[in-house]
Design a protein around this motif. Structure first.
Motif, PDB file in Angstrom:
ATOM      1  N   PHE A   1       0.834  -1.206   0.000  1.00  0.00           N
ATOM      2  CA  PHE A   1       0.000   0.000   0.000  1.00  0.00           C
ATOM      3  C   PHE A   1       0.869   1.255   0.000  1.00  0.00           C
ATOM      4  CE2 PHE A   1      -1.826   3.387   2.626  1.00  0.00           C
ATOM      5  CZ  PHE A   1      -2.950   3.702   1.883  1.00  0.00           C
ATOM      6  N   TYR A   2       1.857   1.292   0.889  1.00  0.00           N
ATOM      7  CA  TYR A   2       2.722   2.469   1.042  1.00  0.00           C
ATOM      8  C   TYR A   2       3.540   2.720  -0.223  1.00  0.00           C
ATOM      9  CZ  TYR A   2       5.937   5.710   3.336  1.00  0.00           C
ATOM     10  OH  TYR A   2       6.666   6.814   3.684  1.00  0.00           O
ATOM     11  N   THR A   3       3.962   1.654  -0.869  1.00  0.00           N
ATOM     12  CA  THR A   3       4.756   1.770  -2.091  1.00  0.00           C
ATOM     13  C   THR A   3       3.945   2.362  -3.242  1.00  0.00           C
ATOM     14  OG1 THR A   3       6.113  -0.117  -1.432  1.00  0.00           O
ATOM     15  CG2 THR A   3       6.146   0.465  -3.754  1.00  0.00           C
ATOM     16  N   HIS A   4       2.661   2.060  -3.277  1.00  0.00           N
ATOM     17  CA  HIS A   4       1.824   2.465  -4.406  1.00  0.00           C
ATOM     18  C   HIS A   4       0.953   3.693  -4.151  1.00  0.00           C
ATOM     19  CE1 HIS A   4       2.861  -1.700  -5.489  1.00  0.00           C
ATOM     20  NE2 HIS A   4       2.873  -1.202  -6.713  1.00  0.00           N
ATOM     21  N   ASN A   5       1.014   4.252  -2.945  1.00  0.00           N
ATOM     22  CA  ASN A   5       0.147   5.384  -2.619  1.00  0.00           C
ATOM     23  C   ASN A   5       0.927   6.493  -1.928  1.00  0.00           C
ATOM     24  OD1 ASN A   5      -2.757   4.340  -3.140  1.00  0.00           O
ATOM     25  ND2 ASN A   5      -1.728   2.683  -2.060  1.00  0.00           N
ATOM     26  N   THR A   6       0.546   7.718  -2.220  1.00  0.00           N
ATOM     27  CA  THR A   6       1.094   8.866  -1.510  1.00  0.00           C
ATOM     28  C   THR A   6       0.265   9.057  -0.248  1.00  0.00           C
ATOM     29  OG1 THR A   6       1.723   9.900  -3.592  1.00  0.00           O
ATOM     30  CG2 THR A   6       1.555  11.335  -1.673  1.00  0.00           C
ATOM     31  N   ILE A   7       0.918   9.088   0.896  1.00  0.00           N
ATOM     32  CA  ILE A   7       0.182   9.218   2.155  1.00  0.00           C
ATOM     33  C   ILE A   7      -0.324  10.647   2.329  1.00  0.00           C
ATOM     34  CG2 ILE A   7       0.306   8.978   4.671  1.00  0.00           C
ATOM     35  CD1 ILE A   7       0.493   6.306   3.115  1.00  0.00           C
ATOM     36  N   LEU A   8       0.552  11.606   2.167  1.00  0.00           N
ATOM     37  CA  LEU A   8       0.167  13.006   2.343  1.00  0.00           C
ATOM     38  C   LEU A   8       0.065  13.693   0.987  1.00  0.00           C
ATOM     39  CD1 LEU A   8       2.410  13.925   5.388  1.00  0.00           C
ATOM     40  CD2 LEU A   8       0.004  13.262   5.384  1.00  0.00           C
ATOM     41  N   ASP A   9      -1.144  14.093   0.643  1.00  0.00           N
ATOM     42  CA  ASP A   9      -1.404  14.779  -0.620  1.00  0.00           C
ATOM     43  C   ASP A   9      -2.052  16.126  -0.304  1.00  0.00           C
ATOM     44  OD1 ASP A   9      -2.186  15.697  -3.085  1.00  0.00           O
ATOM     45  OD2 ASP A   9      -3.367  13.930  -3.611  1.00  0.00           O
ATOM     46  N   PRO A  10      -1.296  17.216  -0.432  1.00  0.00           N
ATOM     47  CA  PRO A  10      -1.837  18.535  -0.094  1.00  0.00           C
ATOM     48  C   PRO A  10      -3.101  18.899  -0.873  1.00  0.00           C
ATOM     49  CG  PRO A  10       0.518  18.667  -0.583  1.00  0.00           C
ATOM     50  CD  PRO A  10       0.070  17.280  -0.914  1.00  0.00           C
TER      51      PRO A  10
ATOM     52  N   LEU B   1      -8.365  12.541   1.947  1.00  0.00           N
ATOM     53  CA  LEU B   1      -7.694  11.283   1.633  1.00  0.00           C
ATOM     54  C   LEU B   1      -6.393  11.174   2.425  1.00  0.00           C
ATOM     55  CD1 LEU B   1      -7.596   8.668   0.003  1.00  0.00           C
ATOM     56  CD2 LEU B   1      -6.494   9.957  -1.838  1.00  0.00           C
ATOM     57  N   SER B   2      -5.669  12.273   2.535  1.00  0.00           N
ATOM     58  CA  SER B   2      -4.432  12.282   3.320  1.00  0.00           C
ATOM     59  C   SER B   2      -4.713  11.907   4.765  1.00  0.00           C
ATOM     60  CB  SER B   2      -3.779  13.666   3.280  1.00  0.00           C
ATOM     61  OG  SER B   2      -3.340  13.975   1.989  1.00  0.00           O
ATOM     62  N   ASN B   3      -5.764  12.464   5.328  1.00  0.00           N
ATOM     63  CA  ASN B   3      -6.126  12.167   6.709  1.00  0.00           C
ATOM     64  C   ASN B   3      -6.480  10.689   6.875  1.00  0.00           C
ATOM     65  OD1 ASN B   3      -6.625  12.985   9.426  1.00  0.00           O
ATOM     66  ND2 ASN B   3      -8.815  12.844   8.992  1.00  0.00           N
ATOM     67  N   ALA B   4      -7.237  10.153   5.940  1.00  0.00           N
ATOM     68  CA  ALA B   4      -7.611   8.738   6.008  1.00  0.00           C
ATOM     69  C   ALA B   4      -6.377   7.845   5.909  1.00  0.00           C
ATOM     70  CB  ALA B   4      -8.597   8.405   4.895  1.00  0.00           C
ATOM     71  N   ARG B   5      -5.487   8.159   4.986  1.00  0.00           N
ATOM     72  CA  ARG B   5      -4.279   7.345   4.817  1.00  0.00           C
ATOM     73  C   ARG B   5      -3.337   7.485   6.005  1.00  0.00           C
ATOM     74  NH1 ARG B   5      -3.176   8.121  -1.684  1.00  0.00           N
ATOM     75  NH2 ARG B   5      -4.789   6.632  -2.314  1.00  0.00           N
ATOM     76  N   LEU B   6      -3.266   8.668   6.579  1.00  0.00           N
ATOM     77  CA  LEU B   6      -2.435   8.859   7.764  1.00  0.00           C
ATOM     78  C   LEU B   6      -3.001   8.062   8.938  1.00  0.00           C
ATOM     79  CD1 LEU B   6      -0.011  10.224   9.053  1.00  0.00           C
ATOM     80  CD2 LEU B   6      -1.454  12.203   9.513  1.00  0.00           C
ATOM     81  N   ASN B   7      -4.316   8.099   9.106  1.00  0.00           N
ATOM     82  CA  ASN B   7      -4.941   7.318  10.178  1.00  0.00           C
ATOM     83  C   ASN B   7      -4.755   5.822   9.969  1.00  0.00           C
ATOM     84  OD1 ASN B   7      -5.895   9.340  11.915  1.00  0.00           O
ATOM     85  ND2 ASN B   7      -7.617   9.746  10.555  1.00  0.00           N
TER      86      ASN B   7
END
Length: 54
Positions: free
Chosen positions: A10-19, A24-30
């Motif tokens: 997941f981490y390899t294929h997705n940007t966690i923080l997207d300004p 989406l950034s909040n969901a991925r960070l959580n």
């Protein structure tokens, strides 16, 4: 497969923080923080100390 492998993929294929997409950034960070907690607790049960940072 295990949680650490799945999260790595997941981490390899997705940007966690997207300004440009704070929700989406909040969901991925959580999700990332949740995985951290689960892995840390699992290692603790096994008597292994998790690193503070990687």
């Amino acid at each position: 497969e295990d949680l650490s492998h799945d999260f790595h993929v997941f981490y390899t294929h997705n940007t966690i923080l997207d300004p440009e997409n704070p929700k989406l950034s909040n969901a991925r960070l959580n999700l990332s923080l949740g995985v951290q907690i689960v892995i840390k607790k699992g290692l603790g049960i096994l008597g292994v100390k998790a690193p503070d940072r990687m």
